[in-house]
Motif scaffolding. Structure first.
Motif, PDB file in Angstrom:
ATOM      1  N   ASP A   1     -34.907  -2.097  17.651  1.00 29.31           N
ATOM      2  CA  ASP A   1     -34.659  -1.365  16.411  1.00 29.31           C
ATOM      3  C   ASP A   1     -34.143   0.023  16.759  1.00 29.31           C
ATOM      4  O   ASP A   1     -34.585   0.634  17.743  1.00 29.31           O
ATOM      5  CB  ASP A   1     -35.938  -1.262  15.588  1.00 29.31           C
ATOM      6  CG  ASP A   1     -35.668  -0.730  14.193  1.00 29.31           C
ATOM      7  OD1 ASP A   1     -34.898  -1.363  13.460  1.00 29.31           O
ATOM      8  OD2 ASP A   1     -36.224   0.325  13.846  1.00 29.31           O
ATOM      9  N   ARG A   2     -33.212   0.503  16.000  1.00 27.52           N
ATOM     10  CA  ARG A   2     -32.614   1.810  16.270  1.00 27.52           C
ATOM     11  C   ARG A   2     -33.009   2.804  15.195  1.00 27.52           C
ATOM     12  O   ARG A   2     -32.963   2.489  14.010  1.00 27.52           O
ATOM     13  CB  ARG A   2     -31.087   1.713  16.341  1.00 27.52           C
ATOM     14  CG  ARG A   2     -30.563   0.894  17.491  1.00 27.52           C
ATOM     15  CD  ARG A   2     -29.052   0.958  17.544  1.00 27.52           C
ATOM     16  NE  ARG A   2     -28.444   0.486  16.310  1.00 27.52           N
ATOM     17  CZ  ARG A   2     -27.133   0.530  16.048  1.00 27.52           C
ATOM     18  NH1 ARG A   2     -26.321   1.037  16.950  1.00 27.52           N
ATOM     19  NH2 ARG A   2     -26.661   0.078  14.912  1.00 27.52           N
ATOM     20  N   ARG A   3     -33.393   3.971  15.643  1.00 26.65           N
ATOM     21  CA  ARG A   3     -33.703   5.053  14.713  1.00 26.65           C
ATOM     22  C   ARG A   3     -32.406   5.783  14.361  1.00 26.65           C
ATOM     23  O   ARG A   3     -31.603   6.100  15.233  1.00 26.65           O
ATOM     24  CB  ARG A   3     -34.695   6.022  15.354  1.00 26.65           C
ATOM     25  CG  ARG A   3     -35.157   7.129  14.436  1.00 26.65           C
ATOM     26  CD  ARG A   3     -36.269   7.936  15.104  1.00 26.65           C
ATOM     27  NE  ARG A   3     -37.417   7.070  15.401  1.00 26.65           N
ATOM     28  CZ  ARG A   3     -38.481   7.491  16.064  1.00 26.65           C
ATOM     29  NH1 ARG A   3     -38.539   8.729  16.514  1.00 26.65           N
ATOM     30  NH2 ARG A   3     -39.479   6.656  16.278  1.00 26.65           N
TER      31      ARG A   3
ATOM     32  N   LYS B   1     -29.820   8.353  13.893  1.00 24.88           N
ATOM     33  CA  LYS B   1     -29.602   9.681  14.453  1.00 24.88           C
ATOM     34  C   LYS B   1     -28.129  10.046  14.355  1.00 24.88           C
ATOM     35  O   LYS B   1     -27.259   9.188  14.477  1.00 24.88           O
ATOM     36  CB  LYS B   1     -30.034   9.757  15.918  1.00 24.88           C
ATOM     37  CG  LYS B   1     -31.528   9.747  16.158  1.00 24.88           C
ATOM     38  CD  LYS B   1     -31.831   9.946  17.637  1.00 24.88           C
ATOM     39  CE  LYS B   1     -33.322   9.968  17.890  1.00 24.88           C
ATOM     40  NZ  LYS B   1     -33.622  10.180  19.340  1.00 24.88           N
TER      41      LYS B   1
ATOM     42  N   ALA C   1     -30.952  10.413   8.244  1.00 25.12           N
ATOM     43  CA  ALA C   1     -30.958  10.261   9.695  1.00 25.12           C
ATOM     44  C   ALA C   1     -31.439  11.581  10.308  1.00 25.12           C
ATOM     45  O   ALA C   1     -31.390  12.624   9.655  1.00 25.12           O
ATOM     46  CB  ALA C   1     -29.568   9.899  10.226  1.00 25.12           C
ATOM     47  N   GLU C   2     -31.898  11.481  11.524  1.00 29.34           N
ATOM     48  CA  GLU C   2     -32.293  12.679  12.257  1.00 29.34           C
ATOM     49  C   GLU C   2     -31.044  13.382  12.773  1.00 29.34           C
ATOM     50  O   GLU C   2     -30.203  12.756  13.429  1.00 29.34           O
ATOM     51  CB  GLU C   2     -33.205  12.318  13.423  1.00 29.34           C
ATOM     52  CG  GLU C   2     -33.650  13.510  14.242  1.00 29.34           C
ATOM     53  CD  GLU C   2     -34.492  13.112  15.442  1.00 29.34           C
ATOM     54  OE1 GLU C   2     -34.854  13.991  16.238  1.00 29.34           O
ATOM     55  OE2 GLU C   2     -34.767  11.906  15.592  1.00 29.34           O
TER      56      GLU C   2
ATOM     57  N   ASP D   1     -41.363   2.990  19.884  1.00 29.51           N
ATOM     58  CA  ASP D   1     -41.017   2.582  18.522  1.00 29.51           C
ATOM     59  C   ASP D   1     -41.866   1.360  18.182  1.00 29.51           C
ATOM     60  O   ASP D   1     -41.901   0.382  18.942  1.00 29.51           O
ATOM     61  CB  ASP D   1     -39.527   2.242  18.412  1.00 29.51           C
ATOM     62  CG  ASP D   1     -39.115   1.896  16.991  1.00 29.51           C
ATOM     63  OD1 ASP D   1     -38.865   2.828  16.214  1.00 29.51           O
ATOM     64  OD2 ASP D   1     -39.059   0.692  16.678  1.00 29.51           O
TER      65      ASP D   1
ATOM     66  N   GLU E   1     -38.187   4.630  24.783  1.00 27.88           N
ATOM     67  CA  GLU E   1     -38.211   5.314  23.494  1.00 27.88           C
ATOM     68  C   GLU E   1     -39.241   4.612  22.617  1.00 27.88           C
ATOM     69  O   GLU E   1     -38.963   3.541  22.072  1.00 27.88           O
ATOM     70  CB  GLU E   1     -36.836   5.312  22.825  1.00 27.88           C
ATOM     71  CG  GLU E   1     -35.776   6.069  23.604  1.00 27.88           C
ATOM     72  CD  GLU E   1     -34.445   6.113  22.876  1.00 27.88           C
ATOM     73  OE1 GLU E   1     -34.384   5.545  21.757  1.00 27.88           O
ATOM     74  OE2 GLU E   1     -33.488   6.688  23.412  1.00 27.88           O
TER      75      GLU E   1
ATOM     76  N   THR F   1     -41.561  -0.902  15.788  1.00 31.65           N
ATOM     77  CA  THR F   1     -40.788  -2.107  15.481  1.00 31.65           C
ATOM     78  C   THR F   1     -40.273  -2.753  16.761  1.00 31.65           C
ATOM     79  O   THR F   1     -40.364  -3.977  16.933  1.00 31.65           O
ATOM     80  CB  THR F   1     -39.624  -1.753  14.549  1.00 31.65           C
ATOM     81  OG1 THR F   1     -40.126  -1.140  13.363  1.00 31.65           O
ATOM     82  CG2 THR F   1     -38.844  -3.003  14.183  1.00 31.65           C
ATOM     83  N   THR F   2     -39.748  -1.957  17.663  1.00 37.81           N
ATOM     84  CA  THR F   2     -39.228  -2.505  18.915  1.00 37.81           C
ATOM     85  C   THR F   2     -40.341  -3.107  19.757  1.00 37.81           C
ATOM     86  O   THR F   2     -40.177  -4.174  20.362  1.00 37.81           O
ATOM     87  CB  THR F   2     -38.497  -1.409  19.705  1.00 37.81           C
ATOM     88  OG1 THR F   2     -37.435  -0.877  18.912  1.00 37.81           O
ATOM     89  CG2 THR F   2     -37.916  -1.970  20.990  1.00 37.81           C
TER      90      THR F   2
END
Length: 355
Positions: free
Chosen positions: A235-237, A239, A350-351, A180, A178, A182-183
């Motif tokens: 890092d988590r988006r 959702k 959030a998405e 990203d 995925e 930041t990650t």
């Protein structure tokens, strides 16, 4: 070194560039069917069976082949990275004609080719079908899809494949599952701090370039093992995933909601129809226009709560909102509608993924 509880290994976040599976496909014949194979109208089956007989010095014209015990099929498999000669692969067999069922059939030797047209594996063996179909006198009993089967370990690799992990710059590239930014940056920082300074840099949101020192090129496996086991905090988006068919809501526990007020009222409408027979009371002979009638009585009941529920949300999370709605005995589908309305109001940061 203390590791945070929410850190995971680098290998769980993606793969090395060059690590991939290769699709292979073939065309073959399934035999031994109990009259459930392709019909005589299928010219492909007759031609294929005639070609098989010709390999055993049996010359038969395709129009003379009359058998419903065979079926033409397509065979697919996935050739993994670093496959060696003699390895076995699981294969999937699907009917390509008008066969009714492949139950009890056995696949004849079928070469499996890649996109370059080269044969990489040979498939053969009895089929395992997770269904059935039986019909007689117009009655049909069927379970699942009997025209699709599998053969565990039914293909043998004839030509091995290998992956080119190291590139021309004497390095490897780690690709995130995925992407990203930041990650990717955190992975590069973690590798530099846990393996060696200056070895990694984030190329973009999807890739991290990792230099392979001269001393590690002969022992590339050991070096990549160290890279894969580096611990990093991804890092988590934000959702929120909702499934309207099953009424499921899944979100991160820290997805934020801005200040918003939600008013929720429940309206219940019940419509019921009672049918009764109206029997006339007649003394003597009844006339031609006197008969029993069916009378329908329809009643509509409307029930509403004493007042709407009010849910204040000020700098809360989705988890807090769902918990508050649960206290109001709000069902899951109403919660989904409320979350969609909160997103439309711009208060859900959030998405929103609707499945």
């Amino acid at each position: 070194m203390a590791i945070a509880a929410d850190t995971i290994r680098v290998k769980d976040l993606g793969r090395m560039q060059g690590w991939r599976e290769n699709a292979i496909v073939g065309y073959g014949i399934v035999t031994g069917l109990a009259g459930t194979g392709d019909s005589s109208n299928n010219k492909t089956t007759r031609q294929a069976l005639a070609n098989v007989f010709s390999q055993f010095n049996l010359t038969i014209a395709p129009d003379q082949v009359q058998s419903r015990n065979v079926a033409v099929v397509l065979v697919t498999a996935a050739l993994p990275t670093f496959a060696h000669e003699g390895d076995t692969l699981d294969i999937t067999v699907t009917s390509a004609g008008d066969a009714r069922s492949l139950v009890g059939g056995s696949l004849l030797m079928t070469p499996l080719k890649a996109a370059n047209g080269r044969v990489y594996a040979l498939a053969q063996g009895p089929l395992s079908v997770g269904g059935y179909r039986y019909d007689a006198n117009g009655n049909v009993v069927q379970k699942n899809h009997p025209t699709v089967g599998s053969v565990p370990g039914g293909a043998t690799v004839e030509v091995g494949v290998s992956a080119q992990i190291m590139n021309a710059q004497q390095g490897v590239v780690f690709l995130l599952a995925e992407p990203d930014y930041t990650t990717a940056t955190r992975i590069a920082t973690a590798i530099n701090s846990q393996v060696g300074a200056g070895l990694a840099r984030a190329r973009d949101a999807a890739g991290v370039e990792i230099h392979v020192p001269d001393a590690s090129r002969d022992l590339l496996t050991n070096y990549l093992t160290k890279i894969e086991n580096v611990m990093v905090q991804p890092d988590r988006r934000a959702k929120v995933v909702i499934n309207e068919r099953t009424g499921t809501v899944v979100s991160g526990g820290d997805v934020r909601i801005s200040k918003v007020a939600i008013s929720h009222g429940d309206l219940k409408i019940s419509i019921r129809t009672d049918n009764s027979a109206s029997q006339p009371f007649v003394i003597g002979n009844a006339g031609p226009n006197i008969r029993t009638e069916i009378v329908s009585n329809t009643r509509v009941d409307v029930e509403e709560q004493n007042g709407p529920g009010f849910v204040p949300a000020n700098n809360n999370t989705v988890a807090d909102l769902v918990q508050s709605l649960a206290k109001l005995k709000t069902n899951t589908r109403d919660i989904i509608s409320i979350l969609r309305a909160v997103k439309a109001a711009g208060a859900l940061h959030a998405e929103l993924v609707v499945q």
